[in-house]
Design an enzyme around this catalytic site. Structure first.
Site, PDB file in Angstrom:
ATOM      1  N   ASP A 129      39.818  39.869  47.472  1.00 29.46           N
ATOM      2  CA  ASP A 129      41.097  40.576  47.110  1.00 29.46           C
ATOM      3  C   ASP A 129      40.755  41.893  46.635  1.00 29.46           C
ATOM      4  O   ASP A 129      41.406  42.828  46.981  1.00 29.46           O
ATOM      5  CB  ASP A 129      41.533  39.571  46.235  1.00 29.46           C
ATOM      6  CG  ASP A 129      41.892  38.186  46.558  1.00 29.46           C
ATOM      7  OD1 ASP A 129      41.661  37.285  45.767  1.00 29.46           O
ATOM      8  OD2 ASP A 129      42.326  38.184  47.726  1.00 29.46           O
ATOM      9  N   ASP A 162      45.869  34.826  55.020  1.00 32.80           N
ATOM     10  CA  ASP A 162      45.695  34.214  53.576  1.00 32.80           C
ATOM     11  C   ASP A 162      46.669  33.105  53.080  1.00 32.80           C
ATOM     12  O   ASP A 162      46.255  32.016  52.740  1.00 32.80           O
ATOM     13  CB  ASP A 162      45.581  35.515  52.718  1.00 32.80           C
ATOM     14  CG  ASP A 162      44.998  34.989  51.504  1.00 32.80           C
ATOM     15  OD1 ASP A 162      45.038  35.664  50.477  1.00 32.80           O
ATOM     16  OD2 ASP A 162      44.059  34.340  51.410  1.00 32.80           O
TER      17      ASP A 162
END
Lengths: 413, 101
Positions: free
Chosen positions: A332, A274
């Site tokens: 997330d 990420d």
């Protein structure tokens, strides 16, 4: 400063290796944390990682990393105010949005932990695995287990990278219809099949008799209204609720089907990915943002949780009904919940679970602070997951034996 | 989405679509319609499209009540008589509780 836009999402399709059960198709969306106050932000739109047509018995998994983003108009306004005021506006802006994200993230984690603790189905290990974690972990051989978990992680991450790159390519060549279609298929699967599974397990756990007609009505209503709210138009609260629910469902699937050690390594690896994908100049997601900016269109409006809030601080006027809020990607939500859920499933006691929960919220807080400072798309996973992992392993190995010891000796501190 | 932001014609169109959609065995959609447009229909100062929105909300509420009645009746019957129905009861059941007759 230019307008900042939403992040793209990717979908993952899970592939099951064992044929004893009917194949399941599940999709995991990952997205980023975005703040948007631009009036050009479109109403809900889905975007999805492309995948090739699959045979009926295999599906693939593809998450895309997440990020955090800040609105543009805020910055333009800020530039005209004196420094002291600008500072204050930034902070004021951040605090409200922190709260607005805490609530859905907490809700998602609560749903996942409650399910893990009550419905044993999601903690029972089966021989079924995802195709993305092909190596089976044998609890008897530690070294081999470690090696296999690393290999599983590498397989998973490479699949993710490939899919993200395909997504970027698709976006560059403007295959929007394909992406939208795939997105719709994915949420269809999540809203119908996974909720069906979930309900079945809940009924079995609570020993409730349920008939097919009523069940069909429930699933049909839940699914169709969900599709309408997410992909078309619906009340904001309902949309948010549905997003939380599908994130929780996805997280539960991961918790069930990822092998023990692989899950932890994957969490760590995904955070690193990420970070790279969002911040590096050649990162796929950053390229996505830049392409969208060149085209002056919002990036991939995709599955994002939007906490729409009216911008109130000193600039609210009826001619600029700008509703902005922080947007956090579903990916997330999912990975936060996976971390806390695994802590609840394997940690055994509430100390560990609560510690991970607090860690993730602290991480989210810090990420939002960074967002308010840097005002650009940021990855939402790294800080929270790092804190979460640190807290989990330290609590499990240090705090828990300590507390048990204290309790055993009836020694209160 | 925020109802404040869209023009009245669109509100009407949205309400109407939700109403029509509910006929596809979707009482939940009617419920959402009622809750979402309640304020628009009854608590806002009058505007041109409001009477129509009001009628849609009322009809959705009516449909919802009918569905709730039907489902409640069916669920009550099923839960009460499931054991007595024997094979048919099992055939209709998605989950069968353990430990009861």
């Amino acid at each position: 400063m230019c307008l900042l836009q939403l992040w793209a999402f990717g979908f993952c399709h899970l592939l099951f290796m064992n044929t004893s059960d009917s194949e399941e198709d599940s999709y995991n969306e990952r997205s980023s944390l975005v703040q948007c106050e631009s009036p050009t932000i479109p109403s809900y739109n889905q975007d999805h990682d492309m995948s090739l047509p699959q045979e009926t018995d295999t599906k693939r998994r593809r998450p895309v990393s997440s990020g955090l983003d800040e609105p543009g108009p805020v910055e333009r306004e800020r530039a005209s105010t004196p420094d002291g005021e600008e500072e204050e506006l930034t902070l004021k802006y951040g605090a409200k949005h922190v709260i607005m994200l805490f609530i859905p993230v907490t809700l998602c984690m609560v749903v996942v932990v409650a399910t893990i603790k009550s419905v044993s189905f999601y903690t029972e290990k089966t021989s079924q695995r995802l195709i993305y974690t092909p190596f089976e972990e044998d609890p008897n051989y530690v070294g081999q287990r470690l090696l296999y978990s690393l290999l599983n992680t590498m397989v998973m991450i490479s699949v993710i990278v490939v899919m993200t790159i395909i997504l970027v390519v698709l976006y560059k060549y403007r295959c929007y219809k394909f992406i939208h279609g795939w997105l719709i298929l994915s949420s269809l699967m999540l809203l119908f099949w996974f909720s069906f599974m979930y309900l079945g397990e809940v009924f079995k756990t609570y020993n409730v008799a349920m008939d097919y007609p009523t069940l069909a009505m429930i699933i049909w209503n839940f699914g169709v209204v969900g599709m309408i709210c997410i992909h078309w138009k619906g009340p904001l609260r309902l949309q948010q609720a549905y997003l939380i629910v599908i994130s929780a469902l996805m997280a539960l699937i991961f918790i069930k089907y990822l092998p023990e050690w692989s899950a932890w390594v994957i969490l760590g690896a995904i955070s690193i990915y990420d970070l790279i994908a969002v911040l590096c100049p050649k990162g796929p997601l950053r390229m996505l943002v830049e392409t969208a900016q060149e085209r002056n269109e919002p990036i991939f409006p995709a599955l994002i949780y939007s906490s729409a809030m009216v911008w109130m601080v000193g600039m609210a006027d009826s001619s600029n009904p700008d509703s902005g809020g922080v947007k956090l990607g579903l990916g997330d939500f999912i990975f936060y919940s996976v971390l806390v859920g695994k802590a609840a499933a394997t940690g055994g006691d509430w100390n560990t679970t609560l510690a991970c929960f607090v860690a993730i919220l602290i991480g989210l807080c810090l990420t939002l602070l960074l967002l308010a400072i840097f005002k650009k798309a940021l990855p939402a996973l790294p800080i929270s997951i790092t804190f979460g992992l640190v807290f989990y392993f330290s609590t499990d190995n240090l705090v828990r034996p300590f507390m048990d010891s204290l309790a055993a000796h009836q020694y209160y501190i | 989405m925020n109802l404040e932001r869209i023009p009245n014609e669109e509100k009407l169109s949205l309400c109407r679509r939700y109403y029509l959609g509910g006929f596809a065995f979707l009482p939940f959609l009617w419920l959402v319609n009622v809750l979402w447009f309640f304020r628009e229909a009854f608590l806002k100062p009058t505007y041109t499209e409001q009477p129509q929105i009001k009628s849609y909300v009322k009809k959705s509420a009516l449909g919802l009540i009918v569905w709730v009645a039907v489902l409640t009746t069916w669920i009550t019957i099923f839960q009460h008589f499931r054991a007595q129905w024997g094979e048919v009861g099992d055939y209709l059941s998605f989950t069968i509780p353990l430990g009861t007759a």
